[in-house]
Motif scaffolding. Structure first.
Motif, PDB file in Angstrom:
ATOM      1  N   GLU A   1      31.558  -2.566 -33.231  1.00 50.75           N
ATOM      2  CA  GLU A   1      32.765  -3.344 -32.920  1.00 50.75           C
ATOM      3  C   GLU A   1      33.877  -2.932 -33.869  1.00 50.75           C
ATOM      4  O   GLU A   1      33.667  -2.799 -35.075  1.00 50.75           O
ATOM      5  N   ILE A   2      35.066  -2.736 -33.305  1.00 45.61           N
ATOM      6  CA  ILE A   2      36.229  -2.353 -34.098  1.00 45.61           C
ATOM      7  C   ILE A   2      37.269  -3.464 -33.992  1.00 45.61           C
ATOM      8  O   ILE A   2      37.484  -4.015 -32.908  1.00 45.61           O
ATOM      9  N   ALA A   3      37.887  -3.782 -35.111  1.00 46.96           N
ATOM     10  CA  ALA A   3      38.980  -4.764 -35.104  1.00 46.96           C
ATOM     11  C   ALA A   3      40.195  -4.153 -35.789  1.00 46.96           C
ATOM     12  O   ALA A   3      40.072  -3.506 -36.838  1.00 46.96           O
TER      13      ALA A   3
ATOM     14  N   GLU B   1      34.650  -1.694 -24.308  1.00 43.79           N
ATOM     15  CA  GLU B   1      35.202  -2.901 -23.686  1.00 43.79           C
ATOM     16  C   GLU B   1      36.128  -3.593 -24.677  1.00 43.79           C
ATOM     17  O   GLU B   1      35.851  -3.656 -25.870  1.00 43.79           O
ATOM     18  N   PHE B   2      37.239  -4.086 -24.157  1.00 45.46           N
ATOM     19  CA  PHE B   2      38.255  -4.744 -24.984  1.00 45.46           C
ATOM     20  C   PHE B   2      38.189  -6.248 -24.762  1.00 45.46           C
ATOM     21  O   PHE B   2      38.106  -6.720 -23.617  1.00 45.46           O
ATOM     22  N   GLY B   3      38.273  -7.002 -25.846  1.00 46.57           N
ATOM     23  CA  GLY B   3      38.280  -8.461 -25.752  1.00 46.57           C
ATOM     24  C   GLY B   3      37.057  -8.965 -25.023  1.00 46.57           C
ATOM     25  O   GLY B   3      35.922  -8.642 -25.388  1.00 46.57           O
TER      26      GLY B   3
ATOM     27  N   GLY C   1      43.821  -8.744 -27.832  1.00 52.86           N
ATOM     28  CA  GLY C   1      45.010  -8.276 -28.552  1.00 52.86           C
ATOM     29  C   GLY C   1      45.897  -7.330 -27.793  1.00 52.86           C
ATOM     30  O   GLY C   1      46.871  -6.793 -28.347  1.00 52.86           O
ATOM     31  N   ILE C   2      45.598  -7.105 -26.514  1.00 55.77           N
ATOM     32  CA  ILE C   2      46.382  -6.150 -25.708  1.00 55.77           C
ATOM     33  C   ILE C   2      46.631  -6.747 -24.329  1.00 55.77           C
ATOM     34  O   ILE C   2      45.700  -7.212 -23.668  1.00 55.77           O
TER      35      ILE C   2
ATOM     36  N   ILE D   1      43.301  -6.891 -32.341  1.00 53.56           N
ATOM     37  CA  ILE D   1      42.805  -6.002 -31.291  1.00 53.56           C
ATOM     38  C   ILE D   1      41.324  -5.795 -31.561  1.00 53.56           C
ATOM     39  O   ILE D   1      40.934  -5.370 -32.647  1.00 53.56           O
ATOM     40  N   VAL D   2      40.509  -6.154 -30.576  1.00 54.68           N
ATOM     41  CA  VAL D   2      39.052  -6.111 -30.765  1.00 54.68           C
ATOM     42  C   VAL D   2      38.427  -5.371 -29.597  1.00 54.68           C
ATOM     43  O   VAL D   2      38.721  -5.675 -28.436  1.00 54.68           O
TER      44      VAL D   2
END
Lengths: 361, 361, 361, 361
Positions: free
Chosen positions: D215-217, D251-253, D286-287, D297-298
């Motif tokens: 996971e990236i933040a 995958e975002f959010g 975050g987008i 943004i996660v």
């Protein structure tokens, strides 16, 4: 890609001489910019054929419409698409020419490249007509540059053997420059203008055409715009300039004269004038190492004589591989130089705005 | 981006005159190509300074090494990275110059652009030394073009007032062309060569330098290579050519002479010769509408006199805003034309290979 | 640049939801291609809103016109420009929303990015309507791929908790695949379809919306298409897929399941079948190292529930920095998944055609 | 082009696993930036193999050298070239594998793409080793982002069935985030970490490997960065993420969960907190519309189990088209997830810095 130009102010041109529409998509204008419709119309009018006896009697109306990217004349951040509808084209004139390439037109290599499927009507995408959408994109660029006080001027430097006077752009009346923008046939010297026009009328009388040189000057460019090596200011400008049909050469500052000069003559000495750094001469043409120096950027562009002439010419049949005669019907510019000047000025604006934005990062 | 060139054969150049290494990354060579090390070495030797009295006495060894993209000299599909180690640079010569820009060098605009952080040593990334990695990339391009029978030649057309003879490239002995590649000072006429060399030695004797013109010819280009408008063959070549330091102008075919010509003189009539389509003259320089016609592609490039000269020059102090005198120490080319010719030939190869690959799609 | 995609098959999209026109310029189609108008119309019809009760009752006609790049339906080498005129838009619905951003729409960040000058009407350039020009470009790409026997299919994999069956694309009836193209609501299983439709109608009844998953399969891709690292097939496809509004995730082959698997389970063993190299399983989803393997390329895309819902929502006043209530008027899709499926299929075609052309060089 | 990434912060990677050198050229760093060598070394150390029993026992030293673009550690405006010399590679292990492709490696499609000329040693340009130069470029990007207060963090979210806890990044101790950067095995929960490590050791014991999720933040991204459609923040990040070997999904959010949600659940309501605009939930990650909203943004990335395992596997002979057995010798990571986390974090930095610079124009 062949129909897009620019990295930060990016234009994509579409259309052929006789397609239903021609136009341009412009990506990279910030939201909130008020489109200067007057300037676009003025520049389209400047490049328009059919205005006087020095250009073709063929008339193009070139009324454009912006179909995206703005609300009420203010940009919204989405790309601008501007279109011009083509009408009243006499397409029948052309189809018979497919087999007989016109000398010094793109017909023959285009036939080979596109396997005979190219749009021969009016020169297709090789037509000078493509400079109309370039003019729209260039006008917006001119306006955006103008907001940064950067100004671009063009004049006719010569037609045949008739030449305009030399000018020191670092020491010139602002009014003389402004006058160029309102002149169908922009020169500094009135006698030179007459001589040039005579050269054109002579050529016209003989069903012939004639070439010339256009000079472009860019004033008030900040120092240090441009990039070393591959995106040098000269590389970018030259790349844009050679996209205008009919261009045979470009030279910056001293240009080809530099080949005859000694370093001691050619080097532009620095000196201080009113606390600013200037050069005594401007052989470097405002650019060193690909970067602007703050001196006027000056370059000249050689434009060939209109290839469409009324005289009978020698050509071949592509199908039969036989020698043939060719007579080109239709109305043509006895010299494309006056109209090319506008297109060259416009593509200059497009190419330098791109570098100016890059330099602001 | 300023340090990359090309879409299909893409080169990225790195380094400064006195950085630890200079080099180039080349992306777009198919796997299985046998690298022609001999050709790279030959071309590096051709551009090398210090070979004779017409160039600087400063010597560069320029031994390169390929550190990626191949196994046993055969490309593997990964990008080639070729590097040259810099050594024995006399960096002390330069630091004192940071405040006093050398006339007609990039020093002043570079100082502004980079806020004084630019690498002043040897001209940094503006140095003619950057043409060494260009030569590596160009040599591989030359070899790949050669496999398609496309050949690129350069010669010195003039130095000062001394000029080589005109040549019809569609009707020339192959041996004469080959000889150019083995000549440190490539001309067609032996007397012209002597006159040019005398011009250089005269300039040298006077601690001065002198400019000249290089002519490039491309033979056997297939018909229809290049793109209309923004990726015209002229646009791509000109963009590449102006990335070589010292270039002031470029003209294709008739070039600036076109401005003095009538259409009836300038138009190149087609005719059939041995079942092939030819033009009787080659004012178009092998390109129409941005596309190759199959006639020889011919263009000339104006190269300015070396800006580094031994004479005392006027400059300014950037810090103090005062007028100053400047004496440039060190060894310099009395004319960069012979060495520029190689770099121009190499960048020509890079730019046209890119278009040839595009045309094959 | 944000509105252009692709290197070899390059599309530039323009327009906003309520601008006068929306459209696309396509650069990179060879001359002589017969445009498949039927396929474009069919795909536009597939993505069209207002067809059935699972989508919005808002109707778009989407009749397009090609205004450049062809003669008589045959491409001529110049870029295609296709436009759709916007009409009957109810722009008054929107202006009041400028101050109150709709949750999960782009309103708020667009307001900041464009300093309030963005086109709020219908979502401006963020609208799902932009997938109409994408569909035109995608249809031509689909047709060009089809000439190389490469086929792209999409189906709805799930809506809410209702899921379609799993499929082995390397072993499937061709007819079942074809049926997907003629189905407004493409699934393999008829019961799953009913369950999904019920999920949508339930959401609709409650003035709510619902998300889902689309699965795309690419068949007959030759081996070795794509590039290592930055232009990997996954990079290019993912980049294209995330340009479609509403996408939250993408996974190839085993996808997120791979995180739960051992290497011995996940590795796809090779074996020979009828002299061809196959893998027993397809966890790799047809791509290894960014390159196609010849197994079916399979990926799934998560699509969020339509952000426009009829229920009252919490928002803020951008001007007053106060908490506010919001009711969104107008007609909206209770689920965008069925229509997104078409847009995703189309952008898949655009992105892989670009790589296929690259691979042919 | 496959080996370059980015428009404003542009990196060009070269090398293969066993080539003489690997490296990266970085174009787009302003002059005057002090290179953070400590951060580069720290990140290289974080991705380095051979540090503990959860990764391979194969050791890489990865000492890098910057050979251009700086003087005394300060950038000078020319591109940075950073190189790492490869040494002590056991190349003999690989050559025998050319005919027998390793399952779930790029061997087979690479063999086809490169006609058998690809560098099979260590995976060639498909090797995870290519993430070392990415890490150098990413570290500089991280430092430049950090100067704008933008921070990027990565953690291991799961290995096999062992999962770390969920976190609300808009409400987290700064120290917990910092700790991730100093942790070879970054998780928030200590028990989760132990469970994950046990999963890895179990796989290792069985000569097997195992996958996981990273996971990236991204914190403190200004509002409105990114572009609509093709350069959406998701498009750019996803494109960069899929360039890291072994990635199967992003995958975002809310990601794939969005497919199971109603609009009323999924929509993130706005509210005012301390005069700032926030959302109560962060399903949008975050987008919105491709633009950053100012919420964290996660995104999560699925990483497959290492394809190189010690167990005997089924493969084929490419030459003989026969079924074969394969045993892979050598030392391999039982899970690439911990090291991939660093590479993914680094490529995230590269991709968002590019958009941040674009947004500043």
């Amino acid at each position: 890609m062949s129909y897009s130009f620019g990295k930060n102010y990016k234009i994509t041109v579409f259309g052929q001489s006789h397609s239903e529409e021609i136009g341009v998509v412009i990506d990279g204008i910030n939201a909130g910019y008020k489109i200067n419709f007057d300037l676009i119309n003025k520049n389209l009018e400047r490049r328009r054929p059919g205005k006087n006896k020095y250009s073709t009697s063929r008339s193009e109306l070139d009324s454009f419409k912006i179909v995206s990217g703005e609300i009420g004349g203010i940009t919204c951040g989405a790309p601008i698409c501007a279109i011009i509808k083509n009408k009243d084209q006499k397409s029948r004139d052309y189809e018979s020419l497919r087999d007989k390439p016109r000398p010094s037109h793109a017909d023959y290599p285009a036939f080979v490249k596109y396997n005979g499927y190219n749009d021969i009507r009016g020169g297709g995408q090789f037509s000078g007509r493509m400079t109309a959408p370039m003019t729209i994109a260039g006008s917006i660029a001119e306006d955006l540059l103008s907001q940064k006080n950067i100004k671009v001027y063009s004049r006719i430097k010569s037609i045949g053997s008739a030449k305009d006077i030399d000018i020191d752009y670092s020491n010139i009346d602002f009014e003389k420059l402004c006058a160029l923008k309102n002149d169908d046939f922009p020169t500094f010297d009135i006698d030179a203008k007459k001589n040039m026009q005579e050269e054109i009328l002579n050529a016209k009388k003989n069903l012939d055409s004639i070439g010339g040189v256009v000079e472009i000057a860019i004033l008030n460019m900040p120092t240090g715009i441009g990039e070393p090596l591959f995106n040098s200011m000269e590389s970018n400008i030259a790349s844009a300039i050679f996209s205008v049909p009919g261009v045979k050469g470009i030279e910056f500052g001293s240009g080809f004269n530099a080949a005859n000069m000694l370093g001691s003559e050619h080097n532009d000495s620095y000196y201080i004038k009113e606390d600013k750094i200037k050069t005594k001469t401007n052989n470097h043409g405002g650019i060193l190492g690909g970067l602007s120096t703050s001196m006027p950027i000056v370059f000249r562009v050689a434009v060939k004589p209109t290839p469409s002439i009324g005289l009978t010419q020698d050509t071949v049949s592509l199908k039969d591989k036989t020698n043939e005669k060719l007579e080109i019907k239709g109305r043509h510019d006895p010299s494309i130089v006056p109209r090319a000047a506008v297109a060259l000025e416009m593509m200059t604006c497009v190419s330098i705005l791109d570098l100016v934005i890059e330099g602001e990062k």
